[in-house]
Design a protein around this motif. Structure first.
Motif, short mmCIF file in Angstrom:
data_model
loop_
_atom_site.label_atom_id
_atom_site.label_comp_id
_atom_site.label_asym_id
_atom_site.label_seq_id
_atom_site.Cartn_x
_atom_site.Cartn_y
_atom_site.Cartn_z
N MET A 59 0.84 -1.20 0.00
CA MET A 59 0.00 0.00 0.00
C MET A 59 0.87 1.25 0.00
O MET A 59 0.58 2.23 -0.69
CB MET A 59 -0.89 0.01 1.25
CG MET A 59 -2.27 -0.51 1.02
SD MET A 59 -3.39 0.01 2.34
CE MET A 59 -4.11 1.46 1.62
N ALA A 97 0.85 4.10 -2.74
CA ALA A 97 0.41 5.44 -2.36
C ALA A 97 1.48 6.48 -2.67
O ALA A 97 1.19 7.54 -3.23
CB ALA A 97 0.05 5.46 -0.88
N THR A 154 -3.09 -4.67 -4.06
CA THR A 154 -2.98 -3.85 -2.85
C THR A 154 -2.34 -2.50 -3.18
O THR A 154 -2.77 -1.46 -2.67
CB THR A 154 -2.15 -4.58 -1.78
OG1 THR A 154 -2.73 -5.85 -1.56
CG2 THR A 154 -2.13 -3.81 -0.48
N GLY A 199 -3.96 1.13 -2.60
CA GLY A 199 -3.30 2.22 -1.86
C GLY A 199 -3.22 3.48 -2.70
O GLY A 199 -3.48 4.59 -2.21
N VAL A 253 -0.96 4.71 5.65
CA VAL A 253 -0.96 3.84 4.47
C VAL A 253 0.03 2.70 4.58
O VAL A 253 0.00 1.76 3.81
CB VAL A 253 -0.67 4.62 3.16
CG1 VAL A 253 -1.75 5.62 2.88
CG2 VAL A 253 0.69 5.26 3.21
N SER A 254 0.94 2.78 5.58
CA SER A 254 1.94 1.73 5.72
C SER A 254 2.00 1.37 7.20
O SER A 254 1.15 1.77 7.96
CB SER A 254 3.28 2.28 5.21
OG SER A 254 4.06 1.29 4.67
#
Lengths: 327, 284
Positions: free
Chosen positions: A60, A64, A217, A221, A236-237
Motif C-alpha cells: 500500500m 500510495a 494492494t 493504496g 498507508v503503511s
C-alpha cells in the motif's frame, strides 16, 4: 459463462444508482468501503490459503507514495505511475516471496518476515523526509477536475472509479478460483510436501497468488490516497494498517468473495458510528473495539461473519435434504 | 577512534541490555508455551504508563512505583494467557499470532482513548557521567545493570530451582512432561507471569530513558521479535547475543546515517537472515 444470480444483478444496479440518490456524506463512506474492501479482498487472496501477510502496508505504501511523489516532483500522470508502482510491488513480492517459498518460510515465520517488510517500507518513507514530509505526511499538488491527474473534486467520479476497481478485485478472486489453481493452493495450504508429490508446482502457484495480491494492494493504496489527497506513512503503511487489513478481512470472512467487503463495511460503519455518537474526543474508541473483536473473532469464529452465515446455510440445507429424504 | 562513534557503540551496548531482557521474556514464553506474543512490547507500554501514573501523578516513590508496575504487568501477563492464549492453544499458530495481534491493537487504542497521544515523561532527571571524553547517561547505565541482573536471576531460576527445571523440561517435550506429573496449565500460568514481570522490569528501565506514549510498543516490539527470531525462537543464549548485534547495528547505523535508516538496515538484515538461517544465528 454462468448465469448471473438475480440478487447480484439487483445489487449491482443499486451500486450503480447510488451516486445519483444518496447524499455526499454517504457517497464518501461508500467510496471508502469499496476501496478498502478492494484492499481487503486483495489481502484475502493470500490469506485464505494460509499465507498470512502482516506486511501489506508495504505494498500500500509503495502504491500510495510513488505516484504522489512522481506527480508532485516530475508531473508524471498517475495513469503511468500507478502501473509503475504496481510493477514495483510485484517485483518486491517476488523478491520476498521467492526465497521464502523456496526455503519454506511459512506460517508465523512468514508473517514475521512480512511484518519486517512493512516496517522497512514505512521507515524508508519516513527517512526520506526531504521529499515525503516524513511522519507529517504530504499532499498532492492540486489540479482541479482532471482525468490526467486522476483528481476529481466531485465525489461521483471517484465513486465510479472505486466501483470498477472493486468489481475488478472480485473478478481477480474468481479468476484465481477457477481451474485447478484453487484446488492446488488448497492442497498446498494443507500439506505442501504432499501437494508437491502429486505434481503441483508449489512455487508457481504461491508466487502467482502473492504477486496478484501485492499488485492489487498497491493499486488500492494508490487510489485511496488519490481520493483522500493526503498521505501519511502511518495511515498507508506500518503495523497498524497491516493489522487493520488482517482484522477486517477476518471479521468479514476471508474465505468468501464478499467477506472482505463486509469487513470493510463493518469497520467503516463502526468508526463512523462511534465518531458521530461520541464525537472526536473519543479518539481510539473504534480501534479499541476492533482489537477486542479481532480477539473474539479469532477465538470463536475464525471464518468470519460471512463464513458463519455460510456454515449455517449449509447446515440448514443439509437438514432440509435429510427431512425430505426421510419423508 | 572517533569519540562520537565510541559513544554510539557504548550506548548501543547499554540499549542491548534492555533489548536482551525483552527478548528473554518473549523467548521464555515462546519456548515454553509455543506462542508468539506479538503484543509483548505493548505490555511494556502498559508498565511504563503504570510507572508514570504512580510516580509522576500520585507521587509514589520511584522504587515502589517500579515494584507495583512489575507486579501489575505480571498479573497482566497472567490475564493475557487465561483470556486470550488458553482458548486458542489448540488452533493454528497463525491464529495465535493474530489473537495477540488483536491484543496489540486493543492495548494501543485503549491507551490512546485513556491517555491521548501526548508524550509523557516521568520527570526523573538522572545525571550524565563523563568518562574521559564520552558522555554516558546514568539512566542507561542503571538500565543495563538491572537488565543483566534480571537476566541472571532468570537464568539461575531456570537452572537451579525445581520449578525452573520443570519449565525447561516442558519446553523440551510437552507430552512426556504431562505423563511425568507436571501440571502443564500451572507451568503455563507461571511462565506467563514471569514473562509479564520481565516486561514490567523492562518498562521501569525504559521509563527512565524514554517518554511514554500509546505507540511506544511499535518502537520496541518489532525489534524484540527480530532479536528473538535471529537468536532462534526459544533459544535464550541466541536471543541474548542477537540483542547486542541488533543494538549495535542501530547505534552505529544511526551514527553514520539517520535513526530510521539504521532501523531499515536492521529489518532488512532480519529478512535476509530469516530466509538464509530460519533457525537463528546459532543454529548449526
Amino acid at each position: 459463462m454462468r448465469a448471473w444470480h438475480p440478487a447480484a444483478l439487483v445489487g449491482l444496479a443499486a451500486l450503480v444508482a447510488f451516486p445519483f440518490v444518496v447524499p455526499v456524506y454517504f457517497l464518501h463512506m461508500l467510496i471508502q468501503i469499496l476501496l478498502w474492501g478492494f484492499v481487503y479482498t486483495a489481502w484475502s487472496l493470500m490469506g485464505r490459503f494460509g499465507f498470512v501477510s502482516l506486511g501489506h502496508g508495504a505494498f500500500m505504501g509503495i502504491g500510495a507514495y510513488l505516484p504522489a511523489l512522481l506527480w508532485n516532483y516530475e508531473g508524471v500522470t498517475p495513469w503511468l505511475s500507478i502501473p509503475l508502482s504496481m510493477l514495483l510491488s510485484a517485483l518486491l513480492a517476488v523478491v520476498i516471496g521467492y526465497p521464502c517459498f523456496r526455503l519454506k518460510v511459512v506460517g508465523h515465520y512468514f508473517a514475521l518476515v512480512t511484518l519486517a517488510l512493512g516496517q522497512v517500507v514505512m521507515l524508508t518513507i519516513i527517512a526520506a523526509r526531504d521529499i515525503t514530509g516524513g511522519s507529517l505526511g504530504m499532499t498532492q499538488k492540486l489540479a482541479g477536475h482532471s482525468w490526467y491527474a486522476l483528481q476529481f473534486p466531485e465525489k461521483g467520479y471517484f465513486y465510479g472509479v472505486a466501483l470498477v476497481v472493486w468489481l475488478g478485485g472480485l473478478a481477480a478472486w474468481r479468476w484465481l478460483d477457477r481451474g485447478v489453481g484453487r484446488e492446488a493452493l488448497e492442497a498446498i495450504s494443507e500439506d505442501e510436501e504432499a501437494a508437491a508429490a502429486v505434481g503441483i508446482d508449489v512455487m508457481r502457484e504461491k508466487l502467482r497468488v502473492t504477486v496478484v495480491s501485492a499488485v492489487l494492494t498497491a493499486l488500492g493504496g494508490a487510489l485511496y490516497v488519490q481520493y483522500l489527497m493526503y498521505l501519511n506513512p502511518e495511515t498507508v503503511s506500518g503495523i497498524s494498517v497491516s493489522l487493520q487489513i488482517v482484522f477486517a478481512a477476518i471479521a468479514g470472512g476471508m474465505y468468501t468473495p464478499l467477506g472482505p467487503t463486509v469487513g470493510a463495511l463493518l469497520t467503516i460503519a463502526l468508526t463512523e458510528g462511534l465518531r458521530v455518537w461520541f464525537g472526536t474526543s473519543f479518539v481510539g474508541a473504534a480501534n479499541t473495539i476492533y482489537g477486542i473483536l479481532l480477539v473474539l473473532f479469532i477465538i470463536f469464529m475464525p471464518r468470519g461473519i460471512l463464513g458463519l452465515l455460510e456454515t449455517w446455510r449449509a447446515r440448514r440445507a443439509r437438514a432440509a435434504t435429510l427431512i425430505s429424504a426421510g419423508s | 577512534m572517533d569519540i562520537y562513534l565510541l559513544e554510539a557503540v557504548v550506548n548501543g551496548v547499554l540499549l542491548g541490555g534492555v533489548l536482551a531482557l525483552l527478548a528473554l521474556g518473549l523467548n521464555l514464553i515462546f519456548g515454553v508455551i509455543d506462542v508468539v506474543w506479538i503484543a509483548y512490547a505493548d505490555l511494556v507500554m502498559c508498565g511504563m504508563y503504570g510507572v508514570y501514573w504512580l510516580h509522576a501523578y500520585f507521587g509514589w516513590p520511584l522504587a515502589l512505583a517500579c515494584v507495583a508496575a512489575i507486579v501489575g504487568v505480571a498479573l497482566l501477563g497472567l490475564l493475557v494467557h487465561v483470556l486470550i492464549i488458553a482458548p486458542v492453544l489448540g488452533s493454528a499458530p497463525i491464529n495465535q499470532l493474530l489473537a495477540t495481534g488483536g491484543l496489540l491493537y486493543f492495548l494501543q487504542s485503549f491507551a490512546t482513548l485513556l491517555f491521548g497521544t501526548d508524550f509523557r515523561n516521568i520527570g526523573v532527571r538522572l545525571p550524565v557521567i563523563e568518562l574521559g571524553d564520552i558522555f554516558i547517561s546514568y539512566a542507561r547505565l542503571i538500565a543495563f545493570a538491572a537488565a543483566l541482573l534480571g537476566a541472571t536471576a532468570l537464568y539461575l531460576f531456570l537452572k537451579r530451582s525445581y520449578l525452573g527445571t520443570a519449565i525447561r523440561a516442558i519446553s523440551q517435550d510437552r507430552e512426556i512432561m504431562g505423563l511425568m506429573g507436571v501440571d502443564q496449565r500451572r507451568i503455563y500460568l507461571i511462565t506467563s507471569a514471569i514473562g509479564g514481570a520481565l516486561a514490567g522490569l523492562a518498562a521501569c528501565l525504559l521509563a527512565l530513558q524514554y517518554d511514554v506514549h500509546p505507540f511506544i510498543g511499535n518502537t520496541f516490539g518489532p525489534l524484540t521479535f527480530m532479536i528473538c527470531v535471529l537468536g532462534g525462537l526459544g533459544n535464550m543464549l541466541g536471543g541474548f547475543i542477537a540483542a547486542f548485534i541488533i543494538s549495535q547495528i542501530i547505534a552505529i547505523g544511526g551514527y553514520y546515517s539517520s535513526t530510521e535508516l539504521s532501523y531499515v538496515l536492521a529489518f532488512t538484515l532480519f529478512i535476509v537472515l530469516m530466509i538464509a538461517r530460519p533457525r537463528g544465528i546459532l543454529a548449526r
